[in-house]
Design a protein around this motif. Structure first.
Motif, PDB file in Angstrom:
ATOM      1  N   LEU A  96       0.807  -1.216   0.000  1.00  0.00           N
ATOM      2  CA  LEU A  96       0.000   0.000   0.000  1.00  0.00           C
ATOM      3  C   LEU A  96       0.844   1.272   0.000  1.00  0.00           C
ATOM      4  O   LEU A  96       0.295   2.372  -0.052  1.00  0.00           O
ATOM      5  CB  LEU A  96      -0.920   0.013   1.223  1.00  0.00           C
ATOM      6  N   ALA A  97       2.169   1.132   0.045  1.00  0.00           N
ATOM      7  CA  ALA A  97       3.033   2.312   0.135  1.00  0.00           C
ATOM      8  C   ALA A  97       3.308   2.966  -1.210  1.00  0.00           C
ATOM      9  O   ALA A  97       3.811   4.084  -1.254  1.00  0.00           O
ATOM     10  CB  ALA A  97       4.364   1.927   0.796  1.00  0.00           C
ATOM     11  N   GLU A  98       3.008   2.299  -2.312  1.00  0.00           N
ATOM     12  CA  GLU A  98       3.286   2.824  -3.656  1.00  0.00           C
ATOM     13  C   GLU A  98       2.085   2.566  -4.551  1.00  0.00           C
ATOM     14  O   GLU A  98       1.338   1.605  -4.340  1.00  0.00           O
ATOM     15  CB  GLU A  98       4.527   2.154  -4.264  1.00  0.00           C
ATOM     16  N   PRO A  99       1.897   3.373  -5.606  1.00  0.00           N
ATOM     17  CA  PRO A  99       0.679   3.263  -6.413  1.00  0.00           C
ATOM     18  C   PRO A  99       0.750   2.275  -7.577  1.00  0.00           C
ATOM     19  O   PRO A  99      -0.195   2.199  -8.351  1.00  0.00           O
ATOM     20  CB  PRO A  99       0.499   4.683  -6.950  1.00  0.00           C
ATOM     21  N   PHE A 100       1.850   1.527  -7.731  1.00  0.00           N
ATOM     22  CA  PHE A 100       1.959   0.653  -8.896  1.00  0.00           C
ATOM     23  C   PHE A 100       2.639  -0.657  -8.522  1.00  0.00           C
ATOM     24  O   PHE A 100       3.524  -0.702  -7.653  1.00  0.00           O
ATOM     25  CB  PHE A 100       2.781   1.327  -9.994  1.00  0.00           C
ATOM     26  N   ALA A 101       2.219  -1.716  -9.201  1.00  0.00           N
ATOM     27  CA  ALA A 101       2.884  -3.010  -9.073  1.00  0.00           C
ATOM     28  C   ALA A 101       2.801  -3.741 -10.404  1.00  0.00           C
ATOM     29  O   ALA A 101       1.832  -3.592 -11.159  1.00  0.00           O
ATOM     30  CB  ALA A 101       2.255  -3.847  -7.960  1.00  0.00           C
ATOM     31  N   LEU A 102       3.833  -4.530 -10.693  1.00  0.00           N
ATOM     32  CA  LEU A 102       3.936  -5.325 -11.920  1.00  0.00           C
ATOM     33  C   LEU A 102       3.842  -6.791 -11.553  1.00  0.00           C
ATOM     34  O   LEU A 102       4.695  -7.321 -10.836  1.00  0.00           O
ATOM     35  CB  LEU A 102       5.270  -5.030 -12.608  1.00  0.00           C
ATOM     36  N   TRP A 103       2.797  -7.454 -12.041  1.00  0.00           N
ATOM     37  CA  TRP A 103       2.606  -8.866 -11.761  1.00  0.00           C
ATOM     38  C   TRP A 103       2.854  -9.635 -13.050  1.00  0.00           C
ATOM     39  O   TRP A 103       2.074  -9.547 -13.993  1.00  0.00           O
ATOM     40  CB  TRP A 103       1.185  -9.110 -11.256  1.00  0.00           C
ATOM     41  N   GLY A 104       3.971 -10.358 -13.098  1.00  0.00           N
ATOM     42  CA  GLY A 104       4.329 -11.070 -14.315  1.00  0.00           C
ATOM     43  C   GLY A 104       4.620 -12.532 -14.057  1.00  0.00           C
ATOM     44  O   GLY A 104       4.933 -12.945 -12.940  1.00  0.00           O
ATOM     45  N   GLY A 105       4.529 -13.311 -15.132  1.00  0.00           N
ATOM     46  CA  GLY A 105       4.823 -14.737 -15.035  1.00  0.00           C
ATOM     47  C   GLY A 105       4.674 -15.402 -16.381  1.00  0.00           C
ATOM     48  O   GLY A 105       4.214 -14.790 -17.349  1.00  0.00           O
ATOM     49  N   ASP A 106       5.061 -16.681 -16.431  1.00  0.00           N
ATOM     50  CA  ASP A 106       5.015 -17.400 -17.708  1.00  0.00           C
ATOM     51  C   ASP A 106       4.238 -18.703 -17.651  1.00  0.00           C
ATOM     52  O   ASP A 106       4.269 -19.488 -18.595  1.00  0.00           O
ATOM     53  CB  ASP A 106       6.433 -17.675 -18.209  1.00  0.00           C
ATOM     54  N   GLY A 107       3.530 -18.961 -16.537  1.00  0.00           N
ATOM     55  CA  GLY A 107       2.780 -20.203 -16.430  1.00  0.00           C
ATOM     56  C   GLY A 107       1.650 -20.075 -15.423  1.00  0.00           C
ATOM     57  O   GLY A 107       1.392 -18.997 -14.869  1.00  0.00           O
ATOM     58  N   ASP A 108       0.982 -21.175 -15.192  1.00  0.00           N
ATOM     59  CA  ASP A 108      -0.124 -21.198 -14.232  1.00  0.00           C
ATOM     60  C   ASP A 108       0.407 -20.878 -12.836  1.00  0.00           C
ATOM     61  O   ASP A 108       1.585 -21.071 -12.542  1.00  0.00           O
ATOM     62  CB  ASP A 108      -0.793 -22.574 -14.253  1.00  0.00           C
ATOM     63  N   ILE A 109      -0.450 -20.377 -11.993  1.00  0.00           N
ATOM     64  CA  ILE A 109      -0.073 -20.016 -10.633  1.00  0.00           C
ATOM     65  C   ILE A 109      -1.069 -20.634  -9.666  1.00  0.00           C
ATOM     66  O   ILE A 109      -2.228 -20.866 -10.011  1.00  0.00           O
ATOM     67  CB  ILE A 109      -0.042 -18.488 -10.436  1.00  0.00           C
ATOM     68  N   PRO A 110      -0.645 -20.928  -8.431  1.00  0.00           N
ATOM     69  CA  PRO A 110      -1.595 -21.442  -7.439  1.00  0.00           C
ATOM     70  C   PRO A 110      -2.573 -20.364  -7.029  1.00  0.00           C
ATOM     71  O   PRO A 110      -2.307 -19.168  -7.195  1.00  0.00           O
ATOM     72  CB  PRO A 110      -0.682 -21.851  -6.266  1.00  0.00           C
ATOM     73  N   PRO A 111      -3.721 -20.742  -6.499  1.00  0.00           N
ATOM     74  CA  PRO A 111      -4.704 -19.751  -6.055  1.00  0.00           C
ATOM     75  C   PRO A 111      -4.109 -18.803  -5.021  1.00  0.00           C
ATOM     76  O   PRO A 111      -3.278 -19.194  -4.199  1.00  0.00           O
ATOM     77  CB  PRO A 111      -5.830 -20.602  -5.449  1.00  0.00           C
ATOM     78  N   LEU A 112      -4.522 -17.561  -5.071  1.00  0.00           N
ATOM     79  CA  LEU A 112      -4.089 -16.595  -4.076  1.00  0.00           C
ATOM     80  C   LEU A 112      -4.625 -16.987  -2.705  1.00  0.00           C
ATOM     81  O   LEU A 112      -5.739 -17.515  -2.581  1.00  0.00           O
ATOM     82  CB  LEU A 112      -4.608 -15.201  -4.434  1.00  0.00           C
ATOM     83  N   THR A 113      -3.837 -16.720  -1.676  1.00  0.00           N
ATOM     84  CA  THR A 113      -4.323 -16.943  -0.319  1.00  0.00           C
ATOM     85  C   THR A 113      -5.337 -15.862   0.036  1.00  0.00           C
ATOM     86  O   THR A 113      -5.446 -14.828  -0.647  1.00  0.00           O
ATOM     87  CB  THR A 113      -3.164 -16.912   0.683  1.00  0.00           C
ATOM     88  N   ALA A 114      -6.053 -16.086   1.129  1.00  0.00           N
ATOM     89  CA  ALA A 114      -7.032 -15.088   1.570  1.00  0.00           C
ATOM     90  C   ALA A 114      -6.346 -13.760   1.873  1.00  0.00           C
ATOM     91  O   ALA A 114      -6.891 -12.691   1.579  1.00  0.00           O
ATOM     92  CB  ALA A 114      -7.776 -15.604   2.800  1.00  0.00           C
ATOM     93  N   ARG A 115      -5.144 -13.812   2.450  1.00  0.00           N
ATOM     94  CA  ARG A 115      -4.420 -12.572   2.764  1.00  0.00           C
ATOM     95  C   ARG A 115      -3.956 -11.866   1.495  1.00  0.00           C
ATOM     96  O   ARG A 115      -3.940 -10.634   1.433  1.00  0.00           O
ATOM     97  CB  ARG A 115      -3.226 -12.882   3.664  1.00  0.00           C
ATOM     98  N   GLU A 116      -3.574 -12.636   0.477  1.00  0.00           N
ATOM     99  CA  GLU A 116      -3.171 -12.020  -0.790  1.00  0.00           C
ATOM    100  C   GLU A 116      -4.357 -11.363  -1.481  1.00  0.00           C
ATOM    101  O   GLU A 116      -4.234 -10.260  -2.042  1.00  0.00           O
ATOM    102  CB  GLU A 116      -2.517 -13.070  -1.689  1.00  0.00           C
ATOM    103  N   VAL A 117      -5.489 -12.018  -1.460  1.00  0.00           N
ATOM    104  CA  VAL A 117      -6.698 -11.431  -2.044  1.00  0.00           C
ATOM    105  C   VAL A 117      -7.040 -10.123  -1.333  1.00  0.00           C
ATOM    106  O   VAL A 117      -7.322  -9.098  -1.974  1.00  0.00           O
ATOM    107  CB  VAL A 117      -7.882 -12.412  -1.962  1.00  0.00           C
ATOM    108  N   LEU A 118      -6.989 -10.149   0.003  1.00  0.00           N
ATOM    109  CA  LEU A 118      -7.312  -8.956   0.770  1.00  0.00           C
ATOM    110  C   LEU A 118      -6.309  -7.836   0.508  1.00  0.00           C
ATOM    111  O   LEU A 118      -6.691  -6.667   0.360  1.00  0.00           O
ATOM    112  CB  LEU A 118      -7.344  -9.288   2.263  1.00  0.00           C
ATOM    113  N   GLY A 119      -5.011  -8.183   0.428  1.00  0.00           N
ATOM    114  CA  GLY A 119      -3.994  -7.176   0.171  1.00  0.00           C
ATOM    115  C   GLY A 119      -4.181  -6.497  -1.173  1.00  0.00           C
ATOM    116  O   GLY A 119      -4.102  -5.261  -1.277  1.00  0.00           O
ATOM    117  N   LEU A 120      -4.448  -7.283  -2.213  1.00  0.00           N
ATOM    118  CA  LEU A 120      -4.668  -6.699  -3.536  1.00  0.00           C
ATOM    119  C   LEU A 120      -5.964  -5.894  -3.579  1.00  0.00           C
ATOM    120  O   LEU A 120      -6.034  -4.850  -4.233  1.00  0.00           O
ATOM    121  CB  LEU A 120      -4.702  -7.807  -4.589  1.00  0.00           C
ATOM    122  N   ARG A 121      -6.975  -6.352  -2.889  1.00  0.00           N
ATOM    123  CA  ARG A 121      -8.238  -5.620  -2.866  1.00  0.00           C
ATOM    124  C   ARG A 121      -8.055  -4.254  -2.209  1.00  0.00           C
ATOM    125  O   ARG A 121      -8.576  -3.243  -2.699  1.00  0.00           O
ATOM    126  CB  ARG A 121      -9.298  -6.441  -2.127  1.00  0.00           C
TER     127      ARG A 121
END
Length: 280
Positions: A96-121
């Motif tokens: 939450l300290a900066e206004p931008f993030a880059l989410w990159g990857g080249d394959g499938d990813i595991p489901p986000l945890t509840a804390r990750e979902v909340l953080g991104l929200r």
């Protein structure tokens, strides 16, 4: 010679009291003045932080892409940027300290945890901008997985195509299409909230076009357009950064002359290497 005591002090005391009262009133008025709210990214510097989820790590041939992004932004626009961006995790409060993030990857990813979902929200609720960059758009596994997980973060939002009509394509350079390491679709996709793209999906491997090796040369080949396509990818990256830093600049014409001057200087600056045909 006689000493004058009472009358002199009687005259000075009211003056001192008045001065003290003025100081007190001034202090109270200063406290009453509204102060600007301190928000994330308050230093104004561009910081293209790679976002990490699960057990992911930021490494490999694209690890240098964020630093190159900052370098190109500073060189072309004089906007402040951090030359050594650091990673941030989706469940870390520092997201939450900066206004931008880059989410990159080249394959499938595991489901986000509840804390990750909340953080991104929370990050998106504060107005943060997230770029989802598929490093292997030929397969599209990461893009599909990211869209799946972001549907949990923003269940009310669905990606829509955005093109030249959108501010992302004209925040600094006037772009005709999106490109990256691969040419990909002509348009980007985005989850638009409040009329502004907040989650931007690139099926072009923008990070691959930005990445540089330790010797300073490109890390990944750009196809099919070579150097000209890489330059267009740089311009798209600059546009995204300028959109994040001053996304409402089209409504604030104070910025327009400065941006146009910088763009004219950049377009006229000699470049090393062969000429890049077809650039605007």
């Amino acid at each position: 010679m006689t000493r004058q005591t009472g009358p002199v002090f009687a005259r000075r005391r009211p003056r001192r009291l008045v001065a003290a009262a003025l100081v007190l009133v001034s202090a109270l008025l200063l406290l009453a003045i509204p102060r600007p709210v301190r928000a994330f990214g308050e230093d104004g510097a561009w910081n293209p932080r790679p976002l990490l989820t699960g057990n992911a790590r930021w490494e490999g041939v694209r690890a240098s892409a964020p630093a190159r992004w900052s370098f190109e932004l500073e060189r072309r626009t004089s906007a402040p940027a951090r030359r050594t961006p650091t990673t941030v995790r989706a469940d870390d409060p520092s997201l939450l300290a900066e206004p931008f993030a880059l989410w990159g990857g080249d394959g499938d990813i595991p489901p986000l945890t509840a804390r990750e979902v909340l953080g991104l929200r929370r990050f998106l609720a504060l107005g943060g901008v997230l770029l989802v960059d598929d490093f292997a758009p030929e397969r599209g596994a990461f893009g599909r997985a990211a869209r799946r997980e972001l549907a949990r973060v923003l269940p009310e939002g669905s990606p829509i195509p955005i093109g030249t009509e959108n501010v992302v394509f004209r925040s600094f350079y006037l772009l005709q299409r999106a490109v990256g390491r691969v040419e990909g679709p002509q348009k980007l996709s985005a989850i638009v909230r409040g009329g502004m793209p907040q989650v931007i999906f690139s099926d072009h491997d923008l990070s691959g076009a930005l990445a540089r090796s330790e010797t300073g040369g490109p890390s990944v080949e750009v196809t099919p357009g070579g150097d000209a396509q890489r330059e267009r990818a740089f311009r798209l990256a600059v546009n995204i950064a300028m959109y994040v830093l001053c996304s409402n600049y089209k409504d604030d014409q104070v910025h327009a002359p400065f941006l146009m001057r910088r763009r004219a200087i950049d377009d006229g600056r000699p470049r090393s290497g062969p000429a890049l045909p077809g650039l605007p």
